[in-house]
Design an enzyme around this catalytic site. Structure first.
Site, PDB file in Angstrom:
ATOM      1  N   TYR A 203       0.903  -1.129   0.166  1.00 29.80           N
ATOM      2  CA  TYR A 203       0.027   0.022   0.103  1.00 29.80           C
ATOM      3  C   TYR A 203       0.841   1.351  -0.057  1.00 29.80           C
ATOM      4  O   TYR A 203       1.413   1.557   0.917  1.00 29.80           O
ATOM      5  CB  TYR A 203      -0.995   0.016   1.238  1.00 29.80           C
ATOM      6  CG  TYR A 203      -2.113  -1.127   1.350  1.00 29.80           C
ATOM      7  CD1 TYR A 203      -2.209  -1.910   0.101  1.00 29.80           C
ATOM      8  CD2 TYR A 203      -2.607  -1.494   2.468  1.00 29.80           C
ATOM      9  CE1 TYR A 203      -3.320  -2.891   0.236  1.00 29.80           C
ATOM     10  CE2 TYR A 203      -3.624  -2.634   2.667  1.00 29.80           C
ATOM     11  CZ  TYR A 203      -3.506  -3.247   1.548  1.00 29.80           C
ATOM     12  OH  TYR A 203      -4.788  -4.048   1.589  1.00 29.80           O
TER      13      TYR A 203
ATOM     14  N   HIS B 210      -0.689 -12.236   0.832  1.00 28.68           N
ATOM     15  CA  HIS B 210      -1.711 -11.216   0.250  1.00 28.68           C
ATOM     16  C   HIS B 210      -2.597 -12.120  -0.883  1.00 28.68           C
ATOM     17  O   HIS B 210      -3.468 -11.577  -1.160  1.00 28.68           O
ATOM     18  CB  HIS B 210      -0.853  -9.969  -0.293  1.00 28.68           C
ATOM     19  CG  HIS B 210      -1.603  -8.835  -0.452  1.00 28.68           C
ATOM     20  ND1 HIS B 210      -1.054  -7.691  -0.373  1.00 28.68           N
ATOM     21  CD2 HIS B 210      -3.059  -8.461  -0.362  1.00 28.68           C
ATOM     22  CE1 HIS B 210      -2.263  -6.887  -0.417  1.00 28.68           C
ATOM     23  NE2 HIS B 210      -3.242  -7.434  -0.475  1.00 28.68           N
TER      24      HIS B 210
ATOM     25  N   SER C  67     -13.217  -4.458   1.877  1.00 30.96           N
ATOM     26  CA  SER C  67     -14.228  -3.845   1.136  1.00 30.96           C
ATOM     27  C   SER C  67     -15.632  -4.208   1.239  1.00 30.96           C
ATOM     28  O   SER C  67     -16.525  -4.562   0.511  1.00 30.96           O
ATOM     29  CB  SER C  67     -13.877  -4.204  -0.366  1.00 30.96           C
ATOM     30  OG  SER C  67     -12.809  -3.542  -0.655  1.00 30.96           O
ATOM     31  N   PRO C  68     -16.075  -4.280   2.787  1.00 35.79           N
ATOM     32  CA  PRO C  68     -17.466  -4.589   3.060  1.00 35.79           C
ATOM     33  C   PRO C  68     -18.416  -3.484   2.705  1.00 35.79           C
ATOM     34  O   PRO C  68     -19.633  -3.809   2.750  1.00 35.79           O
ATOM     35  CB  PRO C  68     -17.217  -4.880   4.372  1.00 35.79           C
ATOM     36  CG  PRO C  68     -16.418  -3.847   5.008  1.00 35.79           C
ATOM     37  CD  PRO C  68     -15.189  -3.999   4.023  1.00 35.79           C
ATOM     38  N   LEU C  69     -17.896  -2.394   2.210  1.00 34.90           N
ATOM     39  CA  LEU C  69     -18.771  -1.407   1.772  1.00 34.90           C
ATOM     40  C   LEU C  69     -18.886  -1.312   0.187  1.00 34.90           C
ATOM     41  O   LEU C  69     -19.254  -0.275  -0.643  1.00 34.90           O
ATOM     42  CB  LEU C  69     -18.616  -0.168   2.240  1.00 34.90           C
ATOM     43  CG  LEU C  69     -18.919   0.041   3.671  1.00 34.90           C
ATOM     44  CD1 LEU C  69     -18.532   1.431   4.111  1.00 34.90           C
ATOM     45  CD2 LEU C  69     -20.331  -0.226   3.936  1.00 34.90           C
TER      46      LEU C  69
END
Length: 333
Positions: free
Chosen positions: A56, A130, A209-211
């Protein structure tokens, strides 16, 4: 904040963790000072589970977190990941040909030393591969990770986007405590065999990314995304897929309005209702969004409401792929 046990451990993690990627990577310009304030606010809210990765911002996110960890190490259960490597010195997204995946034992040991140095800590609480390298037996990758546990550099092991077969094979080498995979109202590929296998080994699911990368939030608009925001390149943000997803969101929003909660809170509550072994890590770099997300742990959904959501998901199935073709080749190996 409420807490849930991490898989086969006795660790109590905040029911919602914090995904830190967007503070340094992928979603356009960010402000380090704002991100640091958000990290401190997470501690104030009892959010003790933070997630980062070495790729990142090409290490920038780990260095950012180190500024807060320095004085608060005992308050944070820290997860980081390894495996994506850059062919050049320029950080770019994981869909780019400038990145490749390396799950070799040699690189595992190189990567952990670099992460520990950037984070300014002596031990990583949860260390993920990852992805599962299709060119390296997962037993070899996990074997090298297990060495790190024995050396005291890592406490627990995790996999990200792994298939049922890889989960089984990895657990023959060393207990795997968590599986991190994308999971949301729009991304449900882990349901069924993957979840069943994970649960057979008493692992936690850590949805990133639960949204749906912001798609199922009140304020999302594609036209407002920064030009460098990688979401602009993803299939579900284009054409008929986007139309489908916005129509779904509109109807879900009505349910959220009826409950006097936000769309994001509804989406997170739905994920949390899929099992007590699920610990989502929604990402944000803004304090007001952090507080909004945290309140989702107190949202209860009735069986009738869950059924309504299921019916809406069935009504709008054309959600589109979550990654481009190249990145999808590294999913569920």
């Amino acid at each position: 904040m409420k807490y849930r046990k991490l898989g086969n451990t006795e660790e109590q993690l905040s029911t919602l963790g914090l995904g830190c990627m967007g503070m340094s990577f992928a979603y356009g310009p960010s402000d380090d000072n704002e991100s640091i304030q958000t990290l401190h606010s997470a501690l104030d809210l009892g959010i003790n589970f933070w997630d980062t990765a070495d790729m990142y911002g090409n290490g920038a996110n780990e260095r950012l977190l180190s500024q807060v960890l320095k004085e608060n190490r005992e308050k944070v259960f820290l997860a980081t990941k390894f495996g994506f490597r850059f062919r050049t010195n320029n950080a770019s997204d994981s869909n780019s040909p400038n990145t490749y995946f390396d799950g070799s034992p040699t690189y595992v040991k190189q990567a952990v030393e670099a992460s520990l140095q950037r984070l300014g800590i002596e031990v990583i609480d949860l260390y993920y591969a990852h992805r599962v390298d299709p060119n390296v037996p997962v037993e070899d990758t996990v074997g090298a990770m297990a060495d790190l546990v024995r050396e005291g550099k890592v406490r627990y092991l995790g996999l990200s986007e792994a298939s049922p077969e890889s989960i089984k094979r990895a657990n023959t080498v060393h207990p795997i405590s968590a599986l991190q995979s994308e999971y949301s109202l729009l991304t449900r590929g882990v349901e069924g065999k993957i979840m069943d296998t994970m649960r057979a080994y008493n692992m936690s699911l850590v949805p990133y990314s639960p949204l749906a990368r912001g798609l199922v939030t009140d304020t999302f608009k594609v036209e407002n995304l920064d030009e460098k925001d990688f979401r602009r390149t993803l299939p579900r943000y284009k054409g008929d897929k986007l139309d489908n997803n916005l129509s779904l969101k509109t109807e879900l929003q009505e349910l959220a309005n009826q409950k006097s909660i936000t769309m994001a809170q509804l989406a997170l509550a739905w994920v949390l209702h899929q099992g007590n072994d699920i610990i989502p890590i929604p990402g944000t770099r803004k304090i007001h969004r952090l507080k909004e997300n945290a309140a989702a742990v107190d949202v209860n959904l009735s069986e009738e409401e869950l059924q309504t959501i299921s019916q809406l998901l069935a009504k709008y199935p054309n959600v589109g792929e979550r990654y481009n073709e190249g990145a999808m080749r590294l999913v569920n190996n």
